[in-house]
Enzyme design. Sequence first.
Site, mmCIF file in Angstrom:
data_model
loop_
_atom_site.group_PDB
_atom_site.id
_atom_site.type_symbol
_atom_site.label_atom_id
_atom_site.label_comp_id
_atom_site.label_asym_id
_atom_site.label_seq_id
_atom_site.Cartn_x
_atom_site.Cartn_y
_atom_site.Cartn_z
ATOM 1 C CE LYS A 96 13.320 7.611 -62.351
ATOM 2 N NZ LYS A 96 13.093 8.191 -61.009
ATOM 3 C CD GLU A 141 6.224 13.721 -60.087
ATOM 4 O OE1 GLU A 141 7.346 13.655 -60.590
ATOM 5 O OE2 GLU A 141 5.952 13.320 -58.940
#
Length: 264
Positions: A126, A153
């Site tokens: 990111k 997740e």
Amino acid sequence: MMNPLQVDQFKKFKNEITRFMMVYKFALDAMETKIEILQEEFHFLHDYNPIENTKSRLKSPESIIKKLYRKGFDISFSSIKNNIKDIAGLRITCSFISDIYRISEMLRNQHDLKILEVKDYIKTPKPNGYQSLHMLIEIPIFMSDRQELVCIEVQIRTIAMDFWASLEHKIFYKYNQAVPPRLLQELKEAADSASLLDQQMERLHREIEEIKEEQMEDAEEELKRIIINDQQFSLPAALLALIDTGSVKVDVEGEVKVELPPAP
């Protein structure tokens, strides 16, 4: 004070939301059991365990509702299930980058798990420097009256990645997400340093594994030789071939017996 009808409605709603959240809790329990089995397998069968630590969490009902509002979705159980995929979260921490992909491959190979999505923030970090491998995994949960397919997740990262992400989260929480630009830059530099450390440790790990393999090969070669009066002899290739086939046996008294194959 609530009237009897309101009390009854509240109890029903409480039971439903409890039942809804329990399904995700059971999914986490099942996934953690799978990880524990992998850990034990590596402990007993291998000399190295790629899994350092695991940590699970459930989103609170309040966080779920806030996320629904923020994304503009309807407030209902079906809406939550269809639109909020990170209610149940599992984080797996590893020592090396290669371990991350090794574990993800193990999860892919479990036939009862369905991989819904993979986001690789290691190959493509990111902008702030965050690195981790994210997997959305669907796991079947068997209740008393039905089967539920539950989404979890799973985040897999190294110790260095986890250390950076934890501190970054604490800093953002302290500043209420209004972090000064100078600190943002330093956080990015710290992420880059953590990435370089991971790469260096991965290289060292790989080189040590190569040295171990070479030592094993040398040990095998040593077994094929005998030394008498400082004179070295190699065991006959034909005898080594018989050992490989199990034709050479040593009894309890140390006597060697060779079972020769039948003559053609």
